[in-house]
Every structure is written in C-alpha cells, then in structure tokens.
Design a protein around this motif. Structure first.
Motif, short mmCIF file in Angstrom:
data_model
loop_
_atom_site.label_atom_id
_atom_site.label_comp_id
_atom_site.label_asym_id
_atom_site.label_seq_id
_atom_site.Cartn_x
_atom_site.Cartn_y
_atom_site.Cartn_z
N LEU A 5 0.82 -1.20 0.00
CA LEU A 5 0.00 0.00 0.00
C LEU A 5 0.86 1.26 0.00
N THR A 6 0.37 2.29 -0.66
CA THR A 6 0.96 3.62 -0.55
C THR A 6 0.54 4.23 0.79
N PRO A 7 1.14 5.34 1.20
CA PRO A 7 0.67 5.99 2.44
C PRO A 7 -0.83 6.29 2.42
N ALA A 8 -1.34 6.73 1.25
CA ALA A 8 -2.78 6.98 1.15
C ALA A 8 -3.57 5.68 1.29
N GLY A 9 -3.04 4.60 0.70
CA GLY A 9 -3.69 3.30 0.81
C GLY A 9 -3.71 2.80 2.24
#
Length: 282
Positions: A39-43
């Motif tokens: 995951l990305t930070p937003a994810g």
C-alpha cells in the motif's frame, strides 16, 4: 484473487472497482500492481479508516443480533473434536441462542473450509500461515502410548520407546498428523515396531487396542478415558514431536463481539505441552 474470492466477485470486477476509486479521487492505493502488493501511504490511511468502519458495522450488527439472536450462527470447522465441542459449548454459554454448526475434517480440509468461506472460524493443528487470518494459540501437545490394561507395559510408570521393537503397532491413515509424528519419532530414536497394522480411524484403533490386537500412540488430548486402555507417557532420550493447536478466524472479523469472545476463550485455554513425567491415565 484472494480478495475477490472472499467478496464473492470476479478478480476483474474487483480490479475495475479499485481502479475507478483511484481515478475518481486521483490517488494511488498500491505502490505497484505486481505481487506482493504494498500500500501507498494513502492506501494505508484508507485501510485503517476502513477497518474502523467495518468494526463499527460489526458492532451495529451485534446490537441487531441481540434483538434477533435466533439469527446468530457460528460455523466452526476443526480437526480436533474435543476442542471443537468445548468451544461450541462455551460459545453457547456466552450467546444462549447461538446456533452452532460444527464440521470435523482433517487439518488440510478444515483450513480450506475457512479459506473458502465455508466456516467462520476453525481450530486447526499446525496450520499454514495466511495474511488474512488471525491465529490464537490454544495449546501444545505430545504423544502418549496406549496399551490394553492386561499388557505388561500397562503396569509401568512410562513406556520406554526402545520397547517398540517388540510391539505390534496400530497406525492411522497416511495423511494423519499422528502418523506423521510417529514416523518422525521412529527416525529420531532409530527404532521400528515388530509389525504395523493400518486401521485408520482413532475409534477403530481404540477398539483394536482394547481387544489386544496391539498398541498405538495418541496425542494427549485424544486420550479419551476408557477402562480397557492405559495411556502412558513416553520415555525417550530425544524430544518428543510436538503439535500446536490454533483458533483461526478472518482478521476483518476480529472486532465482532462473537469473534472477540471466541478469541478470549482460546487465550484462556492456552497450555504448554505436557511434560514427559505426566502421570499415566486410564
């Protein structure tokens, strides 16, 4: 693929929905689309918020189920009947109108029932690790020797594994965890029985022991009281093979009151493997 299976959707459908979500809000949820997904930070932030949202939904469901508790269903799978019965009993005490469905299969098939969504939680011996599941250790266990009460060994405080060379051994099916542990013990101590009879089920083996056909090994949790059989701890110079029982459930459900209660019960049960000096049981 696993997410699609759990949602009862096709993989292309899930992929399209994720892509549509990213395009609508102009964000990226994953660092890449190749496994293993990260995951990305937003994810990660969205994942945390979604978990809290699902937890609230679970709590709302429980409030509704308290008024309509005849709808509360627990589908439990297990490869260990005594532990399955015990958990069903304690869950029934906690939720009086709970309806329990218990399926007993071998460890491999029990895990598959959980993975495919055919049961809500499972008690499995030494299960494979799966990232979507929560694992709560219940207990460890080791082998004990079983003899008919009129066997000379039945009068001993423990069974010396070297005496196996003089015994007729009754064995479980080839995929049984008990048979695997026994065969490992053969290798570790370099001893083999006089002969081996394949009788498969625990129930058949117990009856054959009582009739004097031979001896066998059971894990201590399987040593059901029987006046015709004596269970003895095993004396050996090498460590006995141990197995481990776990309560497994889907991580996403861990905040639901029913799953929290099952987890608390399993934690209260935890017990290390019995010491070799364990007193013999009749």
């Amino acid at each position: 693929m696993q997410a699609a299976r759990r949602l009862h959707l096709s993989q292309p459908t899930v992929s399209k929905q994720l892509k549509a979500l990213e395009e609508r809000y102009r964000i990226s949820l994953f660092l890449s689309r190749t496994p293993p997904l990260k995951l990305t930070p937003a994810g990660e932030a969205l994942f945390r918020e979604a978990n809290q949202l699902f937890s609230s939904v679970d709590n709302v469901e429980q409030i509704l189920e308290d008024d309509q508790s005849d709808r509360l269903l627990l589908r439990l799978g297990s490869d260990t009947p005594p532990l399955a019965a015990r958990l069903a009993h304690e869950m029934k005490i906690a939720f009086p109108r709970l309806h329990c469905q218990v399926r007993i299969e071998n460890a491999r098939d029990t895990f598959e029932l959980l993975r495919s969504g055919q049961c809500d939680m499972a008690i499995v011996t030494d299960p494979p690790v799966h990232p979507n599941f929560q694992y709560v250790p219940i207990r460890e266990d080791r082998l004990m020797a079983a003899f008919p009460t009129d066997h000379p060994a039945a009068r001993l405080p423990a069974f010396d594994i070297r005496g196996l060379a003089d015994e007729s051994l009754l064995m479980r099916e080839t995929w049984s965890r008990t048979r695997t542990a026994i065969q490992r013990l053969f290798t570790d101590v370099d001893v083999m029985p006089r002969d081996i009879q394949d009788l498969h089920t625990r129930e058949t083996i117990r009856e054959a022991i009582a009739l004097g056909m031979g001896m066998s090994f059971f894990f201590s949790i399987e040593c059901a009281p029987d006046p015709r059989i004596v269970y003895l701890p095993i004396r050996t110079e090498v460590p006995l093979p141990a197995i481990h029982y776990y309560l497994i459930s889907v991580i996403d459900k861990r905040h639901h009151p029913m799953f929290r209660r099952a987890t608390d019960i399993a934690k209260a049960w935890y017990a290390p493997a019995a010491a070799p000096e364990l007193q013999r049981q009749h």
